[in-house]
Design a protein around this motif. Structure first.
Motif, PDB file in Angstrom:
ATOM      1  N   ASN A  55     -51.586 -24.052   3.616  1.00 28.47           N
ATOM      2  CA  ASN A  55     -51.468 -22.807   2.843  1.00 28.47           C
ATOM      3  C   ASN A  55     -52.593 -21.848   3.207  1.00 28.47           C
ATOM      4  O   ASN A  55     -53.709 -21.997   2.728  1.00 28.47           O
ATOM      5  CB  ASN A  55     -51.548 -23.087   1.341  1.00 28.47           C
ATOM      6  CG  ASN A  55     -50.569 -24.161   0.891  1.00 28.47           C
ATOM      7  OD1 ASN A  55     -49.446 -24.223   1.375  1.00 28.47           O
ATOM      8  ND2 ASN A  55     -51.007 -25.014  -0.018  1.00 28.47           N
ATOM      9  N   VAL A  56     -52.302 -20.893   4.074  1.00 26.17           N
ATOM     10  CA  VAL A  56     -53.278 -19.881   4.457  1.00 26.17           C
ATOM     11  C   VAL A  56     -52.902 -18.587   3.729  1.00 26.17           C
ATOM     12  O   VAL A  56     -51.831 -18.027   3.967  1.00 26.17           O
ATOM     13  CB  VAL A  56     -53.280 -19.651   5.984  1.00 26.17           C
ATOM     14  CG1 VAL A  56     -54.327 -18.615   6.359  1.00 26.17           C
ATOM     15  CG2 VAL A  56     -53.500 -20.966   6.731  1.00 26.17           C
ATOM     16  N   ILE A  57     -53.768 -18.135   2.836  1.00 32.08           N
ATOM     17  CA  ILE A  57     -53.468 -16.947   2.029  1.00 32.08           C
ATOM     18  C   ILE A  57     -54.242 -15.748   2.575  1.00 32.08           C
ATOM     19  O   ILE A  57     -55.467 -15.767   2.651  1.00 32.08           O
ATOM     20  CB  ILE A  57     -53.826 -17.170   0.547  1.00 32.08           C
ATOM     21  CG1 ILE A  57     -52.990 -18.317  -0.028  1.00 32.08           C
ATOM     22  CG2 ILE A  57     -53.607 -15.883  -0.254  1.00 32.08           C
ATOM     23  CD1 ILE A  57     -53.290 -18.634  -1.494  1.00 32.08           C
ATOM     24  N   ASP A  58     -53.502 -14.720   2.982  1.00 31.89           N
ATOM     25  CA  ASP A  58     -54.113 -13.491   3.500  1.00 31.89           C
ATOM     26  C   ASP A  58     -54.482 -12.606   2.311  1.00 31.89           C
ATOM     27  O   ASP A  58     -53.614 -12.075   1.618  1.00 31.89           O
ATOM     28  CB  ASP A  58     -53.106 -12.790   4.414  1.00 31.89           C
ATOM     29  CG  ASP A  58     -53.703 -11.575   5.109  1.00 31.89           C
ATOM     30  OD1 ASP A  58     -54.778 -11.089   4.689  1.00 31.89           O
ATOM     31  OD2 ASP A  58     -53.075 -11.108   6.074  1.00 31.89           O
ATOM     32  N   LEU A  59     -55.791 -12.455   2.076  1.00 35.96           N
ATOM     33  CA  LEU A  59     -56.263 -11.675   0.926  1.00 35.96           C
ATOM     34  C   LEU A  59     -56.213 -10.172   1.177  1.00 35.96           C
ATOM     35  O   LEU A  59     -56.256  -9.389   0.232  1.00 35.96           O
ATOM     36  CB  LEU A  59     -57.711 -12.043   0.587  1.00 35.96           C
ATOM     37  CG  LEU A  59     -57.971 -13.443   0.045  1.00 35.96           C
ATOM     38  CD1 LEU A  59     -59.467 -13.661  -0.131  1.00 35.96           C
ATOM     39  CD2 LEU A  59     -57.251 -13.662  -1.284  1.00 35.96           C
ATOM     40  N   GLY A  60     -56.194  -9.775   2.437  1.00 35.21           N
ATOM     41  CA  GLY A  60     -56.168  -8.339   2.736  1.00 35.21           C
ATOM     42  C   GLY A  60     -57.203  -7.972   3.785  1.00 35.21           C
ATOM     43  O   GLY A  60     -57.595  -8.805   4.611  1.00 35.21           O
TER      44      GLY A  60
END
Lengths: 215, 215
Positions: free
Chosen positions: B176-181
Motif C-alpha cells: 500500500n503506497v499512498i501518494d500524499l501529494g
C-alpha cells in the motif's frame, strides 16, 4: 453523567447528540445563552439536551468536553471559569488549526508545545485528557463508519481520568484505545492533523482513521 | 540500477543492503572516502556494494537516497554536488529530529516547511520524493516484520518520479503506497514522527506502522 459540551460546531453537536443517546444529560455551552446553533441543537436532540453559556454549562457538569476551535479554546475555557473546571475531567478535542494563510491550514502551536498542554497549564486543577481530535466527527462517535481495526489515542497526566475517558470511548464503540502518555504526548496527536488533511484530499473521504499495525 | 546511499547510519546501511540483495549496485557516500562505517558496510555486504565520498557516490548514480540526519542533510547534499543530483530521483528518508533539548526530540523544521521542501528548493533540478521516514529501518525494507495491512507514504512534485519510487518500494514488499501529494505534503509525513516516538515508548517495540483504515 452530566456533561458540558463547549462549542456549537459539528464536533460539539455530534458528540453531544451521541452522549444524550447513551443516556447522559448534556448542556451545550457557548458565548451567549441564546446562541442560535445551540438552541436548535437542543431542540432537535430533545430530552436530555439543553444549552447555556460556557460557565452555565460547565458549572453543573461532571465532565467537560472542549469542542471549540483550538485558537479560541483558552478564551472559551476562561469564560467557562477555572472554578467550574477544577477537579473535573476536561476532554480536549480541539485542534489548533490556522486557516488564515490558506489551505492546507497550519497549526497555531506545535512541536515544543500543544493546545492540550496550554489548557492544562492554564487550568492546573482540571484533569485534561486529549482525545478524539484525530478523526472526523462522525467517526469519533461511530467508529464503525470505518471498517476494520483502527485506533484512538488518549494523552493526559491523570491515569484514572484517562481510564474514565477510555470507558466513555468504549461506549462510543471504540475497541482500541492507545494511551500515548502524559499531556505532552498530545503534541504527537495534534501534529498528525497535517497528514490527516492530506489523506482526506487523497482518499476523497473523511471516513478513514489511523490504525497502528503491530506484532 | 546504480544507487547512491548518502549517510552511514542504520537507515543507510539497511536500505543499502536491501538494494544490493535486490540486484542493484550501491555506493555508500559519506564525508570521507575512508569512512570506517562505510568501509565495513561495503565489506560485509560484498559484491555490488562500494563506498566513496558524497560526491563520488552521487556522480555515478541513477538514483540517490538521502539517509543522513535531517539536521545535516542540506550540507551533505551540497557536498554531493547539485550537478550530481540534477535530473535524478532524490529519495529523502531523513527526519529533522532535534535531540539537543532532551527526549523526546523536537523537529528542527515543521508546520510551515519541511526538510523535504528545503531540499527541493536547494536542489530544484533534483526530483525529490519523500518516503520511508515514517517507520523503523528494519520495517522500511521488510514490511512483513509488521503483520497485517499497513502503509507507506510518498510526497513529491514529479509524478513519474513518485511512480518509480513506488515500484522500488513494492520490490521491498510494500503493498500500500499512498501518494500524499506534492512535496509540501512531506510536512505531514515528517510531523507524524512525534506520535511515532510516543508509540514506540508505549508499545515497547519499533516494529509497528501506520495503516490508514478506510471504506
Amino acid at each position: 453523567m452530566r456533561i458540558a459540551i463547549l462549542g456549537t460546531g459539528v464536533v460539539g453537536q455530534t458528540i453531544g447528540r451521541r452522549l444524550v443517546e447513551l443516556g447522559h444529560t448534556v448542556t451545550m455551552g457557548s458565548r451567549s445563552a441564546t446562541n442560535e446553533k445551540a438552541t436548535k441543537w437542543a431542540e432537535q436532540v430533545g430530552a436530555g439536551a439543553s444549552h447555556s453559556t460556557f460557565s452555565g454549562a460547565a458549572t453543573g457538569a461532571d465532565m467537560v468536553f472542549n469542542c471549540t476551535s483550538g485558537n479560541v479554546s483558552l478564551e472559551a475555557l476562561r469564560a467557562a471559569g477555572a472554578e467550574n473546571l477544577a477537579g473535573k475531567i476536561l476532554v480536549d478535542v480541539s485542534n489548533p488549526l490556522d486557516f488564515s494563510h490558506g489551505m492546507p491550514p497550519t497549526l497555531t502551536v506545535c512541536n515544543t508545545d500543544s493546545i492540550a498542554e496550554q489548557i492544562q497549564r492554564a487550568f492546573p486543577d482540571a484533569k485534561v485528557v486529549k482525545t478524539l481530535n484525530t478523526m472526523n466527527a462522525g467517526v469519533m462517535v461511530n467508529p464503525g463508519l470505518v471498517p476494520g481495526e483502527h485506533d484512538i489515542f488518549v494523552s493526559g497526566n491523570d491515569a484514572s481520568a484517562k481510564a474514565n475517558v477510555a470507558d466513555l470511548l468504549r461506549s462510543f464503540g471504540w475497541r482500541n484505545v492507545i494511551d500515548l502518555g502524559d499531556i505532552t504526548s498530545a503534541r504527537g496527536a495534534e501534529m498528525i492533523l497535517p497528514i490527516w488533511l492530506r489523506l482526506m484530499g487523497t482518499l476523497k473521504t473523511p471516513h478513514f482513521n489511523f490504525h497502528i499495525a503491530r506484532a
